[in-house]
Write a protein that holds these residues in place. Structure first.
Motif, PDB file in Angstrom:
ATOM      1  N   THR A   1       1.062  -5.758   5.901  1.00  0.00           N
ATOM      2  CA  THR A   1       1.171  -4.702   4.904  1.00  0.00           C
ATOM      3  C   THR A   1       2.615  -4.248   4.762  1.00  0.00           C
ATOM      4  O   THR A   1       3.413  -4.354   5.696  1.00  0.00           O
TER       5      THR A   1
ATOM      6  N   GLN B   1       0.841  -1.189   0.000  1.00  0.00           N
ATOM      7  CA  GLN B   1       0.000   0.000   0.000  1.00  0.00           C
ATOM      8  C   GLN B   1       0.878   1.241   0.000  1.00  0.00           C
ATOM      9  O   GLN B   1       2.050   1.197   0.352  1.00  0.00           O
TER      10      GLN B   1
ATOM     11  N   GLY C   1      -5.016   2.709   1.568  1.00  0.00           N
ATOM     12  CA  GLY C   1      -4.696   1.655   2.527  1.00  0.00           C
ATOM     13  C   GLY C   1      -5.743   1.513   3.620  1.00  0.00           C
ATOM     14  O   GLY C   1      -6.308   0.424   3.816  1.00  0.00           O
TER      15      GLY C   1
END
Length: 344
Positions: free
Chosen positions: A151, A125, A132
């Motif tokens: 992430t 992201q 995000g």
């Protein structure tokens, strides 16, 4: 509301008003094409207004430039618009540009065919912006647990390389161009579209309240030219690309044309709205949903009454043109593109 906008403000002036219009990003793909073509083809000039179109380095920069009076009009992701309006109330939304085009893009090999499939995967992201947090909000709304997702940050332009090199299972990004690039390199793709779950608005057309108050006819002329430019994008794509081609460094026309279907679909609202209200219409219900979604995602601390954020005055005042513009896109989609029910 009756179509009286053209009779308001500075309609009696014999001089041609000159305004600036700030785009949210640098030119890439076909995103800015209708605006450049609108200027070069004289579509705003035909409406009696001189428009100077320029780019910027992100929605936040574009919104601040309009808010500070450096530009008359702008377009920006609604997340940046709403955050600016938390700080001060001079910005007003005067139309919707495109539906949200962000999604969780992956190759078929990653096996992410549903929101639940994101759990246990590494998702890339941007370290800034709203995509995000919104993707995690969509995952949670779909019944998943964001805590089970790893992430990693990525920079714009690195999305496809990360996926092809196996450094991430998926990327949260602008999906038409990402999908086209991946498929051009031989990869099958899957996309989870954030707005399918969140039902949020995307990119908004903005100006300041003082411009609406003091230059109503200038705003009207701008909106008419803006609608004409978007209509031209649907009815004369080749002509628009001819104008736009030399403005984009290293323009990949073949790749850009692969994105036309979803881009066209994103330029108009649901046909129930588009055929009655037209392109550019801002739905009260959808804006209320957007505000709620952004609050839940931690992107907004507070909200105001929804009517303080926008006006449909100039879309209503040019309803016939707005509907014609929307119908031009629906016709193209029906006749020439197979984009599926997720887009329209």
């Amino acid at each position: 509301m009756a179509s009286v906008v053209g009779c308001l403000g500075d309609a009696g002036s014999s001089s041609t008003p000159s305004v600036t219009y700030r785009h949210r990003y640098q030119r890439s793909g076909l995103d800015a094409a209708p605006n450049d073509a609108g200027v070069e083809m004289g579509l705003w000039e035909d409406e009696g207004i001189d428009v100077k179109f320029a780019t910027s380095n992100g929605s936040q920069q574009a919104v601040k430039s309009v808010a500070q009076g450096n530009d008359t009009f702008g377009n920006a992701e609604i997340s940046a618009v709403l955050r600016q309006m938390q700080e001060e109330s001079s910005i007003r939304i005067i139309g919707q540009v495109i539906d949200p085009m962000a999604g969780v893009v992956s190759t078929e090999e990653a096996g992410i065919e549903s929101w639940a499939d994101m759990e246990g995967k590494t998702i890339a992201q941007y370290p800034f912006g709203a995509t995000g947090p919104l993707a995690m909000a969509a995952l949670e709304k779909a019944g998943g647990n964001p805590d089970n997702v790893e992430t990693r940050n990525m920079q714009p332009g690195s999305e496809e390389a990360l996926l092809m090199e196996g450094k991430a299972d998926a990327a949260i990004t602008y999906f038409p161009q990402a999908v086209a690039r991946l498929e051009k390199n031989g990869y099958g793709t899957n996309v989870l579209i954030l707005s399918d779950v969140l039902e949020n608005l995307g990119v908004a057309l903005i100006t300041r309240q003082s411009v609406i108050d003091d230059q109503s006819e200038t705003v009207n002329r701008f909106v008419r030219g803006w609608l004409q430019a978007h209509k031209k994008f649907a009815t004369d794509l080749d002509g628009v690309i001819d104008v736009y081609r030399d403005k984009v460094p290293q323009f990949d026309e073949e790749l850009a044309r692969e994105t036309v279907g979803p881009i066209y679909a994103s330029r108009v609202p649901d046909p129930d709205i588009g055929t009655s209200k037209g392109k550019g219409w801002t739905s009260t219900d959808q804006l209320e949903t957007t505000l709620s979604v952004f609050q839940d995602a931690g992107l907004l601390e507070e909200t105001r009454p929804v009517e303080e954020y926008y006006t449909n005055e100039y879309i209503e005042g040019n309803q016939e043109l707005a509907v014609e513009t929307a119908e031009a896109y629906y016709e193209q989609l029906e006749d020439n593109y197979d984009v599926g029910p997720n887009y329209v």
